[in-house]
Write a protein that holds these residues in place. Structure first.
Motif, PDB file in Angstrom:
ATOM      1  N   MET A   1      -4.991  -3.047   9.423  1.00  0.00           N
ATOM      2  CA  MET A   1      -3.425  -3.478   8.876  1.00  0.00           C
ATOM      3  C   MET A   1      -2.782  -4.257   9.943  1.00  0.00           C
ATOM      4  SD  MET A   1      -0.767  -0.975   7.433  1.00  0.00           S
ATOM      5  CE  MET A   1      -1.806  -0.614   5.817  1.00  0.00           C
ATOM      6  N   LYS A   2      -2.107  -5.329   9.566  1.00  0.00           N
ATOM      7  CA  LYS A   2      -1.313  -5.991  10.516  1.00  0.00           C
ATOM      8  C   LYS A   2       0.000  -5.199  10.803  1.00  0.00           C
ATOM      9  CE  LYS A   2      -2.781 -10.652   8.824  1.00  0.00           C
ATOM     10  NZ  LYS A   2      -2.276 -11.968   8.436  1.00  0.00           N
ATOM     11  N   GLU A   3       0.488  -5.330  12.015  1.00  0.00           N
ATOM     12  CA  GLU A   3       1.883  -4.601  12.397  1.00  0.00           C
ATOM     13  C   GLU A   3       2.966  -4.732  11.600  1.00  0.00           C
ATOM     14  OE1 GLU A   3       4.534  -4.095  16.476  1.00  0.00           O
ATOM     15  OE2 GLU A   3       2.862  -5.378  16.339  1.00  0.00           O
ATOM     16  N   LYS A   4       3.213  -5.922  10.868  1.00  0.00           N
ATOM     17  CA  LYS A   4       4.151  -6.199  10.154  1.00  0.00           C
ATOM     18  C   LYS A   4       4.158  -5.510   8.897  1.00  0.00           C
ATOM     19  CE  LYS A   4       6.754  -9.758   7.717  1.00  0.00           C
ATOM     20  NZ  LYS A   4       7.055 -11.460   7.623  1.00  0.00           N
ATOM     21  N   GLU A   5       2.882  -5.294   8.267  1.00  0.00           N
ATOM     22  CA  GLU A   5       2.423  -4.538   6.956  1.00  0.00           C
ATOM     23  C   GLU A   5       2.734  -3.156   7.268  1.00  0.00           C
ATOM     24  OE1 GLU A   5      -1.523  -5.828   5.953  1.00  0.00           O
ATOM     25  OE2 GLU A   5      -0.641  -7.701   4.932  1.00  0.00           O
ATOM     26  N   GLU A   6       2.101  -2.688   8.559  1.00  0.00           N
ATOM     27  CA  GLU A   6       2.352  -1.044   8.880  1.00  0.00           C
ATOM     28  C   GLU A   6       3.808  -0.751   8.853  1.00  0.00           C
ATOM     29  OE1 GLU A   6       0.958   1.672  12.295  1.00  0.00           O
ATOM     30  OE2 GLU A   6       0.067  -0.027  11.932  1.00  0.00           O
ATOM     31  N   ASN A   7       4.465  -1.606   9.536  1.00  0.00           N
ATOM     32  CA  ASN A   7       6.084  -1.256   9.705  1.00  0.00           C
ATOM     33  C   ASN A   7       6.485  -1.300   8.243  1.00  0.00           C
ATOM     34  OD1 ASN A   7       5.889  -1.225  12.341  1.00  0.00           O
ATOM     35  ND2 ASN A   7       6.464  -3.360  12.583  1.00  0.00           N
ATOM     36  N   GLU A   8       6.356  -2.192   7.335  1.00  0.00           N
ATOM     37  CA  GLU A   8       6.753  -2.224   6.043  1.00  0.00           C
ATOM     38  C   GLU A   8       6.440  -1.006   5.170  1.00  0.00           C
ATOM     39  OE1 GLU A   8       8.950  -3.842   2.735  1.00  0.00           O
ATOM     40  OE2 GLU A   8       9.110  -3.812   4.838  1.00  0.00           O
ATOM     41  N   LEU A   9       5.153  -0.543   5.467  1.00  0.00           N
ATOM     42  CA  LEU A   9       4.676   0.719   4.699  1.00  0.00           C
ATOM     43  C   LEU A   9       5.334   1.934   5.290  1.00  0.00           C
ATOM     44  CD1 LEU A   9       2.853   1.988   2.940  1.00  0.00           C
ATOM     45  CD2 LEU A   9       1.071   1.976   4.540  1.00  0.00           C
ATOM     46  N   ASN A  10       5.570   2.053   6.440  1.00  0.00           N
ATOM     47  CA  ASN A  10       6.351   3.185   7.229  1.00  0.00           C
ATOM     48  C   ASN A  10       7.655   2.954   6.714  1.00  0.00           C
ATOM     49  OD1 ASN A  10       4.152   4.266   8.695  1.00  0.00           O
ATOM     50  ND2 ASN A  10       4.806   2.845  10.291  1.00  0.00           N
ATOM     51  N   ARG A  11       8.265   1.901   6.504  1.00  0.00           N
ATOM     52  CA  ARG A  11       9.832   1.950   5.944  1.00  0.00           C
ATOM     53  C   ARG A  11       9.890   2.549   4.392  1.00  0.00           C
ATOM     54  NH1 ARG A  11      14.328  -3.034   5.534  1.00  0.00           N
ATOM     55  NH2 ARG A  11      12.774  -3.937   4.356  1.00  0.00           N
ATOM     56  N   LEU A  12       8.720   1.995   3.771  1.00  0.00           N
ATOM     57  CA  LEU A  12       8.837   2.377   2.293  1.00  0.00           C
ATOM     58  C   LEU A  12       8.741   3.887   2.125  1.00  0.00           C
ATOM     59  CD1 LEU A  12       6.607  -0.152   0.612  1.00  0.00           C
ATOM     60  CD2 LEU A  12       9.014  -0.109   0.639  1.00  0.00           C
ATOM     61  N   ILE A  13       7.810   4.376   3.060  1.00  0.00           N
ATOM     62  CA  ILE A  13       7.493   6.057   2.899  1.00  0.00           C
ATOM     63  C   ILE A  13       9.064   6.645   3.503  1.00  0.00           C
ATOM     64  CG2 ILE A  13       6.309   8.007   4.158  1.00  0.00           C
ATOM     65  CD1 ILE A  13       4.023   5.954   4.298  1.00  0.00           C
ATOM     66  N   TYR A  14       9.541   6.305   4.781  1.00  0.00           N
ATOM     67  CA  TYR A  14      10.781   6.713   5.181  1.00  0.00           C
ATOM     68  C   TYR A  14      11.888   6.838   3.982  1.00  0.00           C
ATOM     69  CZ  TYR A  14      14.831   7.776   7.990  1.00  0.00           C
ATOM     70  OH  TYR A  14      15.938   8.517   8.451  1.00  0.00           O
ATOM     71  N   VAL A  15      12.058   5.486   3.425  1.00  0.00           N
ATOM     72  CA  VAL A  15      13.333   5.351   2.197  1.00  0.00           C
ATOM     73  C   VAL A  15      12.743   6.451   1.179  1.00  0.00           C
ATOM     74  CG1 VAL A  15      14.113   4.029   0.629  1.00  0.00           C
ATOM     75  CG2 VAL A  15      13.682   3.223   2.843  1.00  0.00           C
ATOM     76  N   SER A  16      11.579   6.627   0.753  1.00  0.00           N
ATOM     77  CA  SER A  16      11.381   7.339  -0.198  1.00  0.00           C
ATOM     78  C   SER A  16      11.234   9.042  -0.048  1.00  0.00           C
ATOM     79  CB  SER A  16       9.638   7.309  -0.695  1.00  0.00           C
ATOM     80  OG  SER A  16       9.443   5.836  -1.212  1.00  0.00           O
ATOM     81  N   LYS A  17      11.114   9.509   1.246  1.00  0.00           N
ATOM     82  CA  LYS A  17      11.224  10.783   1.507  1.00  0.00           C
ATOM     83  C   LYS A  17      12.697  10.963   1.565  1.00  0.00           C
ATOM     84  CE  LYS A  17       6.798  11.898   4.069  1.00  0.00           C
ATOM     85  NZ  LYS A  17       6.760  13.215   3.458  1.00  0.00           N
TER      86      LYS A  17
END
Length: 314
Positions: A1-17
């Motif tokens: 997974m590219k770094e940009k995609e990984e950062n976006e995924l982590n941001r989605l998880i953080y916002v959701s939690k």
């Protein structure tokens, strides 16, 4: 997974939690991340589409109230308390018992490690204006060196917490002969407890199973009948088959509240320990002596499913 995609995924998880688990508002999340509130809404929607957030809407019968209502209907219960966290079961059972005490004149107490743990969780109460409230055992003591199987010790501990007068049963649970049983039944102590059993209007018992731990002198009392008649449920030291029918032993000289007395008790609270076998619970409930239940959500759901499955197999 590219770094940009990984950062976006982590941001989605953080916002959701933050939104769904920590109950933060979208405005609070926006301020924290230095983004706009519409952006937070966009990210939450994106998280749902990506499968990060799954929202399930329960039907009525999946809620605590619905589960409770269905169990009450299936087993003719007056009430059923469904507990989400099994760690809260003992405290919930103690609190449920306390709710009945103001209108209780004679409280009958079962035995076992689970009854002992319920008592442990009960806080010391204030004294009652009515002073003739009594707590007594529903079964005699046994020599088993396990906590909770001397009901008189449980009575003593509970009476000191709820300010009920303690009455003790000085007869063994399992006399070895009819003559020994009769000798105890003729004692003044037994006659006194027998009269109290007739007046008992609240009782607390725990669901057990066969085979039981500790053993209830089952071989001596029943021979092979418990195995032959497929014993599953147990209340006090009465054993029931899968249909909830009592299994009688020709050499059963136990000293415990007669079942016709227990049937007349207005409020019988049945506690279901988390480790209980669902078929043993079904057997005990079908016997028809318990009319108030305290049970975990997990076991309650399993109980309903199993009962429906058995009904469809008939």
């Amino acid at each position: 997974m590219k770094e940009k995609e990984e950062n976006e995924l982590n941001r989605l998880i953080y916002v959701s939690k933050s939104y769904y688990e920590e109950n933060k508002t979208q405005s609070e999340i926006a301020k924290e991340l230095d983004i706009s509130r519409p952006t937070v809404s966009y990210l939450l929607n994106k998280a749902r589409k990506a499968g990060i957030v799954k929202i399930d809407v329960l039907t009525y019968y999946q809620t605590h109230r619905g589960i409770s209502q269905e169990l009450c209907q299936q087993f003719n219960l007056k009430s059923c308390q469904v507990i989400t966290n099994p760690d809260d079961l003992y405290q919930a059972a103690g609190n449920r018992l306390l709710e009945f005490l103001p209108k209780t004149r004679v409280l009958g107490l079962g035995w076992g490690i689970n009854i002992s743990r319920i008592i442990d969780g009960i806080a010391r109460q204030t004294k009652w204006q009515i002073t003739d409230k009594i707590v007594c055992p529903l079964i005699g003591p046994t020599i088993a060196p396990l906590r909770g199987y001397d009901p008189n010790e449980l009575i003593k501990e509970l009476s000191q917490k709820i300010f009920f007068e303690a009455e003790y049963l000085n007869c063994p649970a399992f006399p070895i002969s009819s003559q020994e049983q009769n000798d105890f039944l003729e004692t003044e102590n037994y006659q006194k407890i027998h009269k109290l059993w007739k007046k008992t209007n609240t009782a607390l018992v725990a669901f057990g199973s066969f085979p039981s731990v500790p053993d209830h002198a089952s071989a001596l009392r029943f021979g092979k009948k418990l195995i032959e008649e497929k014993a599953e449920g147990c209340l006090l030291s009465y054993f029931f088959n899968p249909a909830g029918e009592l299994i009688k032993g020709s050499d059963d000289f136990s000293i415990q509240i007669p079942l016709n007395f227990l049937k007349r008790v207005r409020n019988v609270i049945g506690f279901v320990p988390q480790e209980a076998n669902v078929f043993a619970i079904l057997s005990g409930l079908k016997a028809g002596y318990v009319n108030h239940l305290v049970i975990s959500e997990e076991l309650a759901e399993e109980l309903i499913k199993t009962n429906h499955l058995l009904a469809n197999l008939r």
